[in-house]
Design a protein around this motif. Structure first.
Motif, PDB file in Angstrom:
ATOM      1  N   ALA A  78     143.444  51.908  34.619  1.00 29.84           N
ATOM      2  CA  ALA A  78     143.344  53.200  33.930  1.00 29.84           C
ATOM      3  C   ALA A  78     142.208  53.191  32.915  1.00 29.84           C
ATOM      4  CB  ALA A  78     144.674  53.518  33.234  1.00 29.84           C
ATOM      5  N   ILE A  79     141.906  52.013  32.404  1.00 26.03           N
ATOM      6  CA  ILE A  79     140.829  51.921  31.405  1.00 26.03           C
ATOM      7  C   ILE A  79     139.489  52.244  32.067  1.00 26.03           C
ATOM      8  CG2 ILE A  79     139.653  50.383  29.792  1.00 26.03           C
ATOM      9  CD1 ILE A  79     142.348  48.826  29.607  1.00 26.03           C
ATOM     10  N   LEU A  80     139.287  51.687  33.262  1.00 23.98           N
ATOM     11  CA  LEU A  80     138.024  51.928  33.960  1.00 23.98           C
ATOM     12  C   LEU A  80     137.930  53.384  34.419  1.00 23.98           C
ATOM     13  CD1 LEU A  80     137.914  48.638  36.054  1.00 23.98           C
ATOM     14  CD2 LEU A  80     136.694  49.152  33.934  1.00 23.98           C
ATOM     15  N   VAL A  81     138.955  53.838  35.090  1.00 23.05           N
ATOM     16  CA  VAL A  81     138.913  55.203  35.632  1.00 23.05           C
ATOM     17  C   VAL A  81     138.808  56.218  34.495  1.00 23.05           C
ATOM     18  CG1 VAL A  81     140.215  56.952  36.898  1.00 23.05           C
ATOM     19  CG2 VAL A  81     140.172  54.574  37.737  1.00 23.05           C
ATOM     20  N   GLY A  82     139.627  56.033  33.480  1.00 24.02           N
ATOM     21  CA  GLY A  82     139.665  56.998  32.386  1.00 24.02           C
ATOM     22  C   GLY A  82     138.387  57.033  31.568  1.00 24.02           C
ATOM     23  N   GLN A 252     147.455  52.118  29.592  1.00 24.41           N
ATOM     24  CA  GLN A 252     148.188  52.332  30.853  1.00 24.41           C
ATOM     25  C   GLN A 252     148.109  53.794  31.290  1.00 24.41           C
ATOM     26  OE1 GLN A 252     148.035  48.965  30.459  1.00 24.41           O
ATOM     27  NE2 GLN A 252     149.451  49.192  32.174  1.00 24.41           N
ATOM     28  N   ASP A 253     147.637  54.632  30.395  1.00 25.26           N
ATOM     29  CA  ASP A 253     147.631  56.081  30.659  1.00 25.26           C
ATOM     30  C   ASP A 253     146.185  56.547  30.837  1.00 25.26           C
ATOM     31  OD1 ASP A 253     147.659  58.825  30.616  1.00 25.26           O
ATOM     32  OD2 ASP A 253     149.005  58.991  28.874  1.00 25.26           O
ATOM     33  N   VAL A 254     145.822  56.816  32.054  1.00 30.06           N
ATOM     34  CA  VAL A 254     144.436  57.131  32.365  1.00 30.06           C
ATOM     35  C   VAL A 254     143.955  58.360  31.585  1.00 30.06           C
ATOM     36  CG1 VAL A 254     144.955  58.578  34.399  1.00 30.06           C
ATOM     37  CG2 VAL A 254     142.784  57.332  34.289  1.00 30.06           C
ATOM     38  N   PHE A 255     144.872  59.292  31.363  1.00 31.74           N
ATOM     39  CA  PHE A 255     144.459  60.514  30.665  1.00 31.74           C
ATOM     40  C   PHE A 255     144.256  60.264  29.165  1.00 31.74           C
ATOM     41  CE2 PHE A 255     147.095  62.217  34.294  1.00 31.74           C
ATOM     42  CZ  PHE A 255     145.989  62.446  35.104  1.00 31.74           C
ATOM     43  N   GLY A 307     154.990  43.366  30.096  1.00 30.46           N
ATOM     44  CA  GLY A 307     153.607  43.831  30.094  1.00 30.46           C
ATOM     45  C   GLY A 307     153.252  44.643  31.324  1.00 30.46           C
ATOM     46  N   ARG A 308     153.985  44.407  32.406  1.00 28.52           N
ATOM     47  CA  ARG A 308     153.669  45.118  33.651  1.00 28.52           C
ATOM     48  C   ARG A 308     154.623  46.270  33.935  1.00 28.52           C
ATOM     49  NH1 ARG A 308     152.082  40.863  38.274  1.00 28.52           N
ATOM     50  NH2 ARG A 308     152.046  42.826  39.408  1.00 28.52           N
ATOM     51  N   LEU A 309     155.469  46.565  32.950  1.00 34.33           N
ATOM     52  CA  LEU A 309     156.469  47.623  33.159  1.00 34.33           C
ATOM     53  C   LEU A 309     155.829  48.974  33.428  1.00 34.33           C
ATOM     54  CD1 LEU A 309     159.408  47.280  30.597  1.00 34.33           C
ATOM     55  CD2 LEU A 309     159.551  47.425  33.097  1.00 34.33           C
ATOM     56  N   ARG A 310     154.757  49.240  32.708  1.00 31.65           N
ATOM     57  CA  ARG A 310     154.153  50.572  32.811  1.00 31.65           C
ATOM     58  C   ARG A 310     152.884  50.492  33.635  1.00 31.65           C
ATOM     59  NH1 ARG A 310     152.433  52.296  28.187  1.00 31.65           N
ATOM     60  NH2 ARG A 310     152.493  54.507  28.726  1.00 31.65           N
ATOM     61  N   ASP A 311     153.052  50.426  34.908  1.00 26.76           N
ATOM     62  CA  ASP A 311     151.908  50.372  35.820  1.00 26.76           C
ATOM     63  C   ASP A 311     151.119  51.679  35.707  1.00 26.76           C
ATOM     64  OD1 ASP A 311     150.406  50.765  38.365  1.00 26.76           O
ATOM     65  OD2 ASP A 311     151.313  48.826  38.848  1.00 26.76           O
ATOM     66  N   PRO A 312     149.791  51.591  35.565  1.00 24.65           N
ATOM     67  CA  PRO A 312     149.010  52.821  35.360  1.00 24.65           C
ATOM     68  C   PRO A 312     149.150  53.830  36.492  1.00 24.65           C
ATOM     69  CG  PRO A 312     147.571  50.910  35.719  1.00 24.65           C
ATOM     70  CD  PRO A 312     148.960  50.382  35.526  1.00 24.65           C
ATOM     71  N   ILE A 313     149.403  53.363  37.701  1.00 29.58           N
ATOM     72  CA  ILE A 313     149.590  54.314  38.808  1.00 29.58           C
ATOM     73  C   ILE A 313     150.889  55.100  38.599  1.00 29.58           C
ATOM     74  CG2 ILE A 313     150.033  54.509  41.292  1.00 29.58           C
ATOM     75  CD1 ILE A 313     148.065  52.189  41.699  1.00 29.58           C
ATOM     76  N   ALA A 314     151.939  54.391  38.193  1.00 28.02           N
ATOM     77  CA  ALA A 314     153.230  55.056  37.970  1.00 28.02           C
ATOM     78  C   ALA A 314     153.165  56.018  36.781  1.00 28.02           C
ATOM     79  CB  ALA A 314     154.317  54.003  37.742  1.00 28.02           C
ATOM     80  N   VAL A 315     152.481  55.581  35.727  1.00 33.92           N
ATOM     81  CA  VAL A 315     152.368  56.429  34.535  1.00 33.92           C
ATOM     82  C   VAL A 315     151.624  57.716  34.880  1.00 33.92           C
ATOM     83  CG1 VAL A 315     151.333  56.588  32.230  1.00 33.92           C
ATOM     84  CG2 VAL A 315     152.492  54.475  32.942  1.00 33.92           C
ATOM     85  N   CYS A 316     150.564  57.562  35.644  1.00 36.27           N
ATOM     86  CA  CYS A 316     149.772  58.731  36.043  1.00 36.27           C
ATOM     87  C   CYS A 316     150.594  59.654  36.938  1.00 36.27           C
ATOM     88  CB  CYS A 316     148.493  58.273  36.752  1.00 36.27           C
ATOM     89  SG  CYS A 316     147.393  59.624  37.191  1.00 36.27           S
TER      90      CYS A 316
END
Lengths: 384, 337
Positions: A78-82, A252-255, A307-316
């Motif tokens: 999410a850091i790269l994409v966002g 974890q949140d691309v937005f 640390g892996r609970l909030r996968d950026p794909i799932a959060v998005c």
């Protein structure tokens, strides 16, 4: 600009609470709110793109088709994409080892699969990974040590934070030429202990250069936890010492990353100077794939799980559902999150994403290695 | 009354003035050139090499940098990556260590690792050398580190003419260059000379024969060239004819001039003020023994600083450095070999 960290501090995670599932929303949502439905869906798709690149390379290596160390960006996509989504093609970037997808995501927009688009193609990036002559650097240095003057990507070395002064020089020159380019540099939290980090950010601050320094705080600098590398509660606090804003984003949140980075980018573009954007995240695997086994020992299993609970794909995906941009059925189509490379399959990803990587890998495998004597070339530019 | 036309008085210029002229003339000729360093703007540089430069070219092109050598070199790389020609000053060449990674890993390798896509016209120049009581950290000649880092030009002028011509050549070469200025020569009036009115360069990689001779070749660069010339004068009185070669540029090195001299004298002594172990004198001796062994009638000799730092007070400093006397004695032994 006040010399304080520009965040709503009460909601933000500190070192030991990163990726807290309760953390979702931050205050300034100006840029986030300006994203269209198409933008949001495209960013969602790019998360799959980055994830699949990572998953696929690990699979390729396990199959024996790939040599060299892999530095996974799993859980940090999410850091790269966002951060890349809102940049202009005239902007510069400076990615490091864990940012490999940045090379094909810069200038990707909605046309990433098109060969003649702006930016580097997946064919070029895969050629670099495989050490082939069609790599932008003709495979002279490995992994992420590529770039392109034309595409405005600074070529990194293995010396962390070493590209920040270079980035500052690049935009200094751009300003001399009347340009309005911004440079976005990427570093881990560990890099912020380097002397050159401080030298360069300080120089950029003194001259109000448009340098946005993203800190991917994934909690671990190889085998050293952040608390042994940084004494401030947040890495973004380092900004105070330079008299510049320090933003904190939910990595974890691309937005949210988009929102914070664009705040910093437009601040820089308007001539107000550099910023630090700390993106809180967690490194899913080892430092490199050679370190995966050991990383499971020097890190507490509970910490890894948390640390892996909030996968950026799932959060998005959840955000898209909340916004009504996708239906519950659509949300069920591709479940890539929470899966290691060995668990994920092609069916977990949109077919165009798989096709995209296939085309890059096929191209790379067909590309030859450079001729041996190239090893002796290009030490100096030949004199006129 | 008819005006009497008078020819402009041609004054002799010292080494420092020659450098100043090179920088200001290149700045005037190349609008894409930038200078940066510590105290180079308002102050005009610790030694005055950039005096008046900021008045002429403004604060944007003549940048007073924080005390941060890594940032100075790194920013130079970035400026050059984005189309600028850069002169970066190290206040003393000793301080270059603080920017070492940016030089050897970032700058020197850039052309190589981009397969020629990027070239960096950056000259990192600074005052170097001992014999002035500068002590450990204001006396060094650390050129060997950079000769051992492929991708860097390494240059060291010994005369005003060369200082100007080599600096201009380095700024136009298109490759990164570490430019060693001899601070003890900056204002030495005996070596001041009239410089050409017109633009000129001294090409990199061309040695100069400073004195012709037939019995022994003395090879050197920087301040030690003058020690060699003094030794040659002494040797002449003793019936020994010494040829003195000033290599001027270490990378690239003009081997031909050295070998041509050796073909006449068959004896060689290399003098430099850096330490002996892995120093550049050893490189020259190595090339002579591997490429021109048949020309040798005596073992090649290195006269260098002892393998010590440069101490402060004069007796100690002179004890560890090459001297005219050591050169004369070695030359006498060599010709009698």
């Amino acid at each position: 600009m006040p010399l304080q960290t520009t965040t709503d501090a009460a909601e933000l995670p500190s070192h030991d609470q990163v990726s807290d599932p309760g953390i979702r929303h931050f205050a300034t949502k100006r840029y986030r709110d300006s994203l269209t439905k198409e933008d949001c869906l495209e960013m969602f798709r790019q998360l799959y793109l980055a994830r699949y690149f990572d998953v696929r390379l690990i699979k390729e290596k396990k199959r024996g088709r790939l040599r060299g160390t892999l530095y996974s960006s799993h859980n940090q996509e999410a850091i790269l994409v966002g951060s890349l989504f809102g940049l202009r093609s005239t902007d510069w970037i400076s990615p490091i080892h864990r940012d490999m997808p940045a090379f094909f995501l810069k200038d990707a927009k909605f046309q990433w699969a098109e060969l003649d688009r702006m930016g580097l193609s997946i064919q070029q990036v895969c050629s670099q990974v495989w050490g082939r002559v069609d790599s932008p650097g003709r495979a002279r240095d490995n992994w992420s040590h590529i770039g392109s003057k034309e595409k405005r990507i600074i070529h990194s070395t293995s010396m962390l934070a070493g590209t920040i002064p270079v980035a500052a020089g690049v935009v200094y020159a751009d300003r001399m030429n009347g340009g309005d380019a911004v440079v976005v540099t990427y570093n881990g939290e560990g890099s912020t202990a380097q002397g050159v980090f401080h030298e360069a950010v300080n120089f950029a601050a003194v001259h109000k250069l448009p340098v946005v320094t993203i800190i991917e705080n994934n909690q671990w600098a190889y085998g050293t936890p952040v608390r042994l590398g940084c004494a401030t509660p947040d890495v973004a606090d380092r900004a105070k010492g330079f008299g510049i804003p320090g933003y904190i984003a939910d990595g974890q949140d691309v937005f949210d990353v988009y929102d914070k980075v664009m705040s910093a980018v437009e601040f820089a573009r308007s001539g107000q100077g550099p910023s630090i954007v700390e993106c809180k995240t967690f490194r899913a695997y080892g430092h490199g794939d050679h370190d995966d086994d050991r990383a499971n020992k020097y890190r507490d299993p509970a910490e890894i799980e948390h640390g892996r609970l909030r996968d950026p794909i799932a959060v998005c995906r959840q955000s898209l559902l909340d916004l009504g941009y996708i239906s519950a059925e659509e949300a069920e189509m591709f479940i890539a999150e929470g899966k290691n490379a060995s668990e994920a399959t092609n069916e977990d990803f949109p077919p165009e994403v798989v096709d995209y990587l296939n085309s890059g890998i096929e191209f790379a495998l067909a590309s030859p290695q450079p001729e041996a004597e190239e090893g002796g070339m290009w030490v100096f530019k030949e004199s006129k | 009354m008819a005006a009497i036309a008078s020819a402009p008085v041609q004054t002799k210029k010292n080494y420092l003035t020659a450098l100043k002229e090179a920088i200001s003339e290149e700045m005037a000729a190349n609008g894409d050139m930038v200078c940066l360093g510590e105290d180079i703007g308002q102050l005009g540089g610790a030694f005055g090499v950039t005096e008046g430069l900021q008045d002429s070219f403004g604060t944007q092109r003549v940048i007073d940098m924080p005390i941060a050598e890594a940032a100075i070199i790194g920013a130079s790389v970035g400026l050059a990556l984005n189309g600028k020609t850069v002169m970066a000053e190290m206040q003393f060449i000793d301080f270059i260590t603080c920017g070492f990674d940016q030089i050897v890993n970032m700058m020197a390798t850039y052309h190589y690792r981009t397969a020629g896509e990027v070239n960096l016209p950056v000259v990192v120049r600074g005052p170097a050398g001992a014999y002035g009581g500068g002590a450990l950290y204001h006396s060094q000649m650390n050129e060997a580190w950079f000769c051992n880092s492929p991708g860097l030009r390494v240059v060291c002028p010994s005369t005003p003419y060369d200082a100007k011509g080599l600096l201009k050549a380095a700024l136009r070469d298109g490759n990164p260059c570490i430019f060693f200025e001899i601070k003890e020569l900056y204002r030495r009036s005996e070596i001041a000379e009239i410089l050409p009115e017109d633009d000129y360069i001294v090409p990199l990689g061309k040695a100069a024969v400073r004195r012709e001779g037939t019995d022994v070749t003395l090879v050197s660069y920087g301040q030690n060239v003058y020690h060699c010339l003094q030794a040659a004068t002494e040797l002449e009185k003793l019936g020994v004819s010494a040829e003195v070669i000033d290599i001027r540029s270490l990378v690239p090195l003009d081997e031909e001039t050295i070998f041509a001299s050796l073909a006449k004298t068959n004896r060689i002594i290399v003098v430099n003020e850096a330490p002996m172990t892995c120093g550049f004198a050893g490189e020259i001796v190595s090339r002579v023994t591997t490429k021109a062994f048949d020309l040798l009638d005596a073992p090649p000799v290195r006269i260098t600083r002892l393998d010590t730092p440069v101490p402060w007070v004069k007796p100690l400093e002179l004890f560890v450095l090459p001297s005219v006397e050591r050169i004369v004695q070695s030359a006498l032994q060599t010709v009698r070999y």
